[in-house]
Design a protein around this motif. Structure first.
Motif, PDB file in Angstrom:
ATOM      1  N   MET A   1       0.852  -1.162   0.000  1.00 31.73           N
ATOM      2  CA  MET A   1       0.000   0.000   0.000  1.00 31.73           C
ATOM      3  C   MET A   1       0.901   1.229   0.000  1.00 31.73           C
ATOM      4  SD  MET A   1      -2.813   1.003   2.878  1.00 31.73           S
ATOM      5  CE  MET A   1      -3.178  -0.699   3.022  1.00 31.73           C
ATOM      6  N   GLY A   2       0.750   2.069  -0.981  1.00 35.07           N
ATOM      7  CA  GLY A   2       1.607   3.233  -1.103  1.00 35.07           C
ATOM      8  C   GLY A   2       1.157   4.378  -0.225  1.00 35.07           C
ATOM      9  N   LEU A   3       2.045   5.344  -0.081  1.00 32.68           N
ATOM     10  CA  LEU A   3       1.762   6.505   0.756  1.00 32.68           C
ATOM     11  C   LEU A   3       0.599   7.325   0.199  1.00 32.68           C
ATOM     12  CD1 LEU A   3       2.630   7.962   3.269  1.00 32.68           C
ATOM     13  CD2 LEU A   3       4.288   9.231   1.935  1.00 32.68           C
ATOM     14  N   LYS A   4       0.522   7.454  -1.129  1.00 25.96           N
ATOM     15  CA  LYS A   4      -0.579   8.217  -1.730  1.00 25.96           C
ATOM     16  C   LYS A   4      -1.922   7.618  -1.367  1.00 25.96           C
ATOM     17  CE  LYS A   4       1.241  10.563  -5.737  1.00 25.96           C
ATOM     18  NZ  LYS A   4       1.112  10.745  -7.177  1.00 25.96           N
ATOM     19  N   GLU A   5      -1.993   6.283  -1.370  1.00 23.58           N
ATOM     20  CA  GLU A   5      -3.253   5.624  -1.054  1.00 23.58           C
ATOM     21  C   GLU A   5      -3.665   5.862   0.390  1.00 23.58           C
ATOM     22  OE1 GLU A   5      -2.299   1.623  -1.975  1.00 23.58           O
ATOM     23  OE2 GLU A   5      -2.732   1.848  -4.096  1.00 23.58           O
ATOM     24  N   ARG A   6      -2.709   6.083   1.262  1.00 22.76           N
ATOM     25  CA  ARG A   6      -2.998   6.254   2.687  1.00 22.76           C
ATOM     26  C   ARG A   6      -3.401   7.675   3.057  1.00 22.76           C
ATOM     27  NH1 ARG A   6       1.031   2.946   6.553  1.00 22.76           N
ATOM     28  NH2 ARG A   6       0.864   0.941   5.545  1.00 22.76           N
ATOM     29  N   GLU A   7      -3.280   8.607   2.172  1.00 18.33           N
ATOM     30  CA  GLU A   7      -3.602  10.002   2.506  1.00 18.33           C
ATOM     31  C   GLU A   7      -5.054  10.180   2.921  1.00 18.33           C
ATOM     32  OE1 GLU A   7      -2.400  12.470  -0.735  1.00 18.33           O
ATOM     33  OE2 GLU A   7      -0.272  12.105  -0.379  1.00 18.33           O
ATOM     34  N   ASP A   8      -5.942   9.380   2.357  1.00 13.62           N
ATOM     35  CA  ASP A   8      -7.370   9.509   2.656  1.00 13.62           C
ATOM     36  C   ASP A   8      -7.800   8.692   3.866  1.00 13.62           C
ATOM     37  OD1 ASP A   8      -7.660  11.205   0.506  1.00 13.62           O
ATOM     38  OD2 ASP A   8      -8.189   9.592  -0.870  1.00 13.62           O
ATOM     39  N   TYR A   9      -6.892   7.948   4.453  1.00 11.36           N
ATOM     40  CA  TYR A   9      -7.221   7.105   5.592  1.00 11.36           C
ATOM     41  C   TYR A   9      -7.277   7.937   6.869  1.00 11.36           C
ATOM     42  CZ  TYR A   9      -6.191   2.998   2.710  1.00 11.36           C
ATOM     43  OH  TYR A   9      -6.198   2.036   1.745  1.00 11.36           O
ATOM     44  N   TYR A  10      -8.229   7.607   7.713  1.00 11.90           N
ATOM     45  CA  TYR A  10      -8.343   8.283   9.001  1.00 11.90           C
ATOM     46  C   TYR A  10      -7.366   7.613   9.965  1.00 11.90           C
ATOM     47  CZ  TYR A  10     -10.522  10.460  13.032  1.00 11.90           C
ATOM     48  OH  TYR A  10     -10.750  11.189  14.161  1.00 11.90           O
ATOM     49  N   LYS A  11      -6.547   8.383  10.615  1.00 10.34           N
ATOM     50  CA  LYS A  11      -5.575   7.849  11.565  1.00 10.34           C
ATOM     51  C   LYS A  11      -6.070   8.107  12.984  1.00 10.34           C
ATOM     52  CE  LYS A  11      -1.651   8.172   8.506  1.00 10.34           C
ATOM     53  NZ  LYS A  11      -2.084   8.865   7.340  1.00 10.34           N
ATOM     54  N   ALA A  12      -6.316   7.021  13.721  1.00 10.84           N
ATOM     55  CA  ALA A  12      -6.804   7.123  15.099  1.00 10.84           C
ATOM     56  C   ALA A  12      -5.642   6.883  16.056  1.00 10.84           C
ATOM     57  CB  ALA A  12      -7.903   6.104  15.331  1.00 10.84           C
ATOM     58  N   ASN A  13      -5.378   7.865  16.911  1.00  9.63           N
ATOM     59  CA  ASN A  13      -4.279   7.775  17.866  1.00  9.63           C
ATOM     60  C   ASN A  13      -4.741   7.567  19.298  1.00  9.63           C
ATOM     61  OD1 ASN A  13      -2.116   8.233  15.952  1.00  9.63           O
ATOM     62  ND2 ASN A  13      -2.940  10.294  15.768  1.00  9.63           N
ATOM     63  N   ASN A  14      -6.069   7.534  19.507  1.00 13.17           N
ATOM     64  CA  ASN A  14      -6.618   7.278  20.837  1.00 13.17           C
ATOM     65  C   ASN A  14      -8.078   6.829  20.681  1.00 13.17           C
ATOM     66  OD1 ASN A  14      -8.297   9.679  20.698  1.00 13.17           O
ATOM     67  ND2 ASN A  14      -6.458  10.859  21.158  1.00 13.17           N
ATOM     68  N   ALA A  15      -8.678   6.440  21.799  1.00 12.40           N
ATOM     69  CA  ALA A  15     -10.043   5.897  21.765  1.00 12.40           C
ATOM     70  C   ALA A  15     -11.066   6.929  21.283  1.00 12.40           C
ATOM     71  CB  ALA A  15     -10.422   5.378  23.144  1.00 12.40           C
ATOM     72  N   GLU A  16     -10.882   8.193  21.646  1.00 12.85           N
ATOM     73  CA  GLU A  16     -11.832   9.236  21.225  1.00 12.85           C
ATOM     74  C   GLU A  16     -11.822   9.390  19.706  1.00 12.85           C
ATOM     75  OE1 GLU A  16      -9.429  10.001  23.655  1.00 12.85           O
ATOM     76  OE2 GLU A  16     -10.797   9.621  25.307  1.00 12.85           O
ATOM     77  N   GLU A  17     -10.627   9.407  19.115  1.00 14.09           N
ATOM     78  CA  GLU A  17     -10.522   9.544  17.664  1.00 14.09           C
ATOM     79  C   GLU A  17     -11.092   8.316  16.960  1.00 14.09           C
ATOM     80  OE1 GLU A  17      -6.423  10.365  16.709  1.00 14.09           O
ATOM     81  OE2 GLU A  17      -6.498  12.350  17.636  1.00 14.09           O
ATOM     82  N   LEU A  18     -10.859   7.134  17.522  1.00 14.92           N
ATOM     83  CA  LEU A  18     -11.397   5.915  16.930  1.00 14.92           C
ATOM     84  C   LEU A  18     -12.921   5.920  16.970  1.00 14.92           C
ATOM     85  CD1 LEU A  18     -11.159   3.101  15.722  1.00 14.92           C
ATOM     86  CD2 LEU A  18     -10.856   2.215  18.039  1.00 14.92           C
ATOM     87  N   LEU A  19     -13.496   6.286  18.098  1.00 17.39           N
ATOM     88  CA  LEU A  19     -14.952   6.333  18.213  1.00 17.39           C
ATOM     89  C   LEU A  19     -15.543   7.353  17.242  1.00 17.39           C
ATOM     90  CD1 LEU A  19     -17.440   5.208  19.561  1.00 17.39           C
ATOM     91  CD2 LEU A  19     -17.124   6.849  21.409  1.00 17.39           C
ATOM     92  N   HIS A  20     -14.879   8.487  17.097  1.00 21.70           N
ATOM     93  CA  HIS A  20     -15.322   9.510  16.137  1.00 21.70           C
ATOM     94  C   HIS A  20     -15.333   8.929  14.719  1.00 21.70           C
ATOM     95  CE1 HIS A  20     -15.783  13.417  14.232  1.00 21.70           C
ATOM     96  NE2 HIS A  20     -14.734  13.117  13.472  1.00 21.70           N
ATOM     97  N   ALA A  21     -14.259   8.226  14.340  1.00 24.36           N
ATOM     98  CA  ALA A  21     -14.169   7.636  13.006  1.00 24.36           C
ATOM     99  C   ALA A  21     -15.229   6.567  12.797  1.00 24.36           C
ATOM    100  CB  ALA A  21     -12.774   7.048  12.787  1.00 24.36           C
ATOM    101  N   LEU A  22     -15.476   5.752  13.824  1.00 22.69           N
ATOM    102  CA  LEU A  22     -16.490   4.706  13.720  1.00 22.69           C
ATOM    103  C   LEU A  22     -17.888   5.302  13.587  1.00 22.69           C
ATOM    104  CD1 LEU A  22     -15.124   2.222  16.411  1.00 22.69           C
ATOM    105  CD2 LEU A  22     -15.041   1.931  13.930  1.00 22.69           C
ATOM    106  N   LYS A  23     -18.173   6.356  14.340  1.00 27.70           N
ATOM    107  CA  LYS A  23     -19.490   7.007  14.250  1.00 27.70           C
ATOM    108  C   LYS A  23     -19.705   7.612  12.867  1.00 27.70           C
ATOM    109  CE  LYS A  23     -20.342   8.166  19.078  1.00 27.70           C
ATOM    110  NZ  LYS A  23     -20.488   9.236  20.067  1.00 27.70           N
ATOM    111  N   ASN A  24     -18.623   8.142  12.270  1.00 26.25           N
ATOM    112  CA  ASN A  24     -18.717   8.751  10.943  1.00 26.25           C
ATOM    113  C   ASN A  24     -18.607   7.726   9.820  1.00 26.25           C
ATOM    114  OD1 ASN A  24     -19.049  11.336  11.931  1.00 26.25           O
ATOM    115  ND2 ASN A  24     -16.853  11.728  11.958  1.00 26.25           N
ATOM    116  N   LYS A  25     -18.459   6.460  10.184  1.00 27.69           N
ATOM    117  CA  LYS A  25     -18.345   5.359   9.230  1.00 27.69           C
ATOM    118  C   LYS A  25     -17.252   5.625   8.192  1.00 27.69           C
ATOM    119  CE  LYS A  25     -23.061   3.877   9.887  1.00 27.69           C
ATOM    120  NZ  LYS A  25     -24.378   3.758   9.327  1.00 27.69           N
ATOM    121  N   GLU A  26     -16.083   6.020   8.697  1.00 26.77           N
ATOM    122  CA  GLU A  26     -14.932   6.210   7.817  1.00 26.77           C
ATOM    123  C   GLU A  26     -14.644   4.893   7.111  1.00 26.77           C
ATOM    124  OE1 GLU A  26     -13.249   8.983   7.193  1.00 26.77           O
ATOM    125  OE2 GLU A  26     -14.189  10.255   8.699  1.00 26.77           O
TER     126      GLU A  26
END
Length: 113
Positions: A1-26
């Motif tokens: 997987m190249g770096l360009k492909e990862r630009e659109d990925y949501y990066k979760a660094n803690n539980a709050e960010e992960l829950l936010h991403a899950l709620k938004n159905k990233e």
């Protein structure tokens, strides 16, 4: 997987960010570094595709309905924070793939269809 492909990925660094991403159905969520260990220790990971297929075949396709009911009952009565319970519930819509020693990729199951 190249770096360009990862630009659109949501990066979760803690539980709050992960829950936010899950709620938004990233579509794609990457869990990195320090949070990866915490995530693996605290989160009830969904079944892999192979495990789920065997489970579904054994129950004639009705396993998904019954397993969701039982999961919600057990999750509601289990110990743990409200935040972790929400994560455990929402993560069931995602497949989990270990990218390397430092990263885990979560991607929506519907993207496989």
């Amino acid at each position: 997987m190249g770096l360009k492909e990862r630009e659109d990925y949501y990066k979760a660094n803690n539980a709050e960010e992960l829950l936010h991403a899950l709620k938004n159905k990233e579509s794609y969520i990457i869990i990195q570094d320090d949070f990866k260990k915490e995530f693996e220790e605290n989160t009830q990971l969904p079944l892999t595709e192979t495990e789920e297929m065997g489970f579904q075949l054994g129950f004639g396709g009705t396993a998904g309905i019954w397993s969701e009911i039982f999961f919600q009952i057990i999750n509601a009565s289990s110990k743990g924070s409200k935040q972790q319970k929400k994560i455990d519930s929402k993560i069931r819509k995602y497949n989990v793939k270990k990218l390397n020693e430092n990263e885990i990729l979560l991607y929506l199951r519907q993207l496989d269809y």
